[in-house]
Design a protein around this motif. Structure first.
Motif, PDB file in Angstrom:
ATOM      1  N   ASP A  33       0.832  -1.199   0.000  1.00 50.36           N
ATOM      2  CA  ASP A  33       0.000   0.000   0.000  1.00 50.36           C
ATOM      3  C   ASP A  33       0.867   1.250   0.000  1.00 50.36           C
ATOM      4  N   THR A  34       0.384   2.281  -0.673  1.00 47.68           N
ATOM      5  CA  THR A  34       1.146   3.520  -0.769  1.00 47.68           C
ATOM      6  C   THR A  34       1.281   4.228   0.574  1.00 47.68           C
ATOM      7  N   MET A  38       8.249   3.887   1.300  1.00 48.56           N
ATOM      8  CA  MET A  38       9.007   3.045   0.371  1.00 48.56           C
ATOM      9  C   MET A  38      10.164   2.337   1.065  1.00 48.56           C
ATOM     10  N   ARG A  41       8.870  -0.679   2.903  1.00 49.60           N
ATOM     11  CA  ARG A  41       8.529  -1.761   1.979  1.00 49.60           C
ATOM     12  C   ARG A  41       9.781  -2.454   1.456  1.00 49.60           C
TER      13      ARG A  41
END
Length: 251
Positions: A33-34, A38, A41
């Protein structure tokens, strides 16, 4: 063989696994999910790759010809992107259902100054997708996602790519997503039909009644009430299909 060459050859399986799993994490619901930064992730993909590499069965690669690693990486990235995108296509069923709910309930009425034509659909879709993301972790569905990542090495062995099968499965995923969206939004179609039929009869019997101004709050309240009652069944229906796909990675 030199010790450095042996160590590099043993490191290659981790690189190949990261190429596939890192690509999956870009789009996988919950993990990709945004809202997740980043860097987090990326670290999560690295940790999962290190943990799953011994169980993936990816063999060590002889780097006597280093250029052979390039097509392997390309294939692994392609397979990872396909898995993540297919999962995201299934997840988009909730966006479609949310848009249908908003249209039926009058939250996407172009004449409504507070919601607008698209804001209502975005709001309902956001609620459903956020609830589905929370449900993935609350029901341990993320464990099934990790098992599906290992299963992918049985369905798509390292170095093998089947473009025709991937394209066919993508088309089936889009069809399944549309079908799921329609099925979980079905209660709102029934609600909209009943309410609009009743309001139409009311307008015929009382022509002087401003039906539009009466119908809008009735549809919105009724839609939100049905959403509260139907949301658990809607989410569980989507989760059942999503879990079934994770268990076999095919339709």
């Amino acid at each position: 063989m030199e010790l450095s060459a042996v160590l590099v050859a043993q490191l290659v399986p981790y690189i190949l696994v990261f190429a596939r799993l890192g690509s999956v994490m870009i789009f996988m619901p919950g993990f990709g999910d945004t809202a997740i930064p980043m860097r987090m992730r990326l670290m999560m993909a690295l940790v999962i790759s290190v943990a799953l590499t011994p169980a993936s069965g990816v063999p060590a690669v002889d780097l006597a010809q280093p250029m052979l690693l390039v097509p392997l990486l390309a294939i692994e990235v392609t397979v990872g992107l396909w898995i993540g995108l297919t999962a995201r296509i299934l997840f988009s069923a909730l966006d479609f259902a949310g848009a249908q709910v908003a249209y039926v309930a009058g939250l996407s009425n172009a004449l409504a100054p507070q919601t607008g034509q698209f804001q209502g659909a975005t709001m309902i879709s956001g609620v459903l997708t956020l609830a589905a993301t929370a449900m993935i972790f609350a029901t341990d569905l993320h464990h099934l996602i990790l098992r599906a990542l290992l299963l992918s090495y049985e369905v798509f062995p390292t170095g093998r790519l089947m473009p025709g099968d991937l394209a066919q499965q993508t088309v089936r995923a889009a069809s399944a997503s549309f079908s799921i969206g329609l099925s979980i939004a079905a209660p709102f179609y029934v609600m909209g039909l009943v309410l609009n039929a009743g309001l139409g009869l009311t307008a015929r019997m009382m022509p002087q009644l401003p039906v539009f101004f009466v119908a809008t709050p009735v549809l919105i309240v009724s839609g939100l009430f049905v959403l509260v009652l139907a949301a658990p069944a809607m989410l569980s229906g989507w989760a059942e299909v999503f879990a079934g796909w994770l268990g076999r990675l095919s339709f």
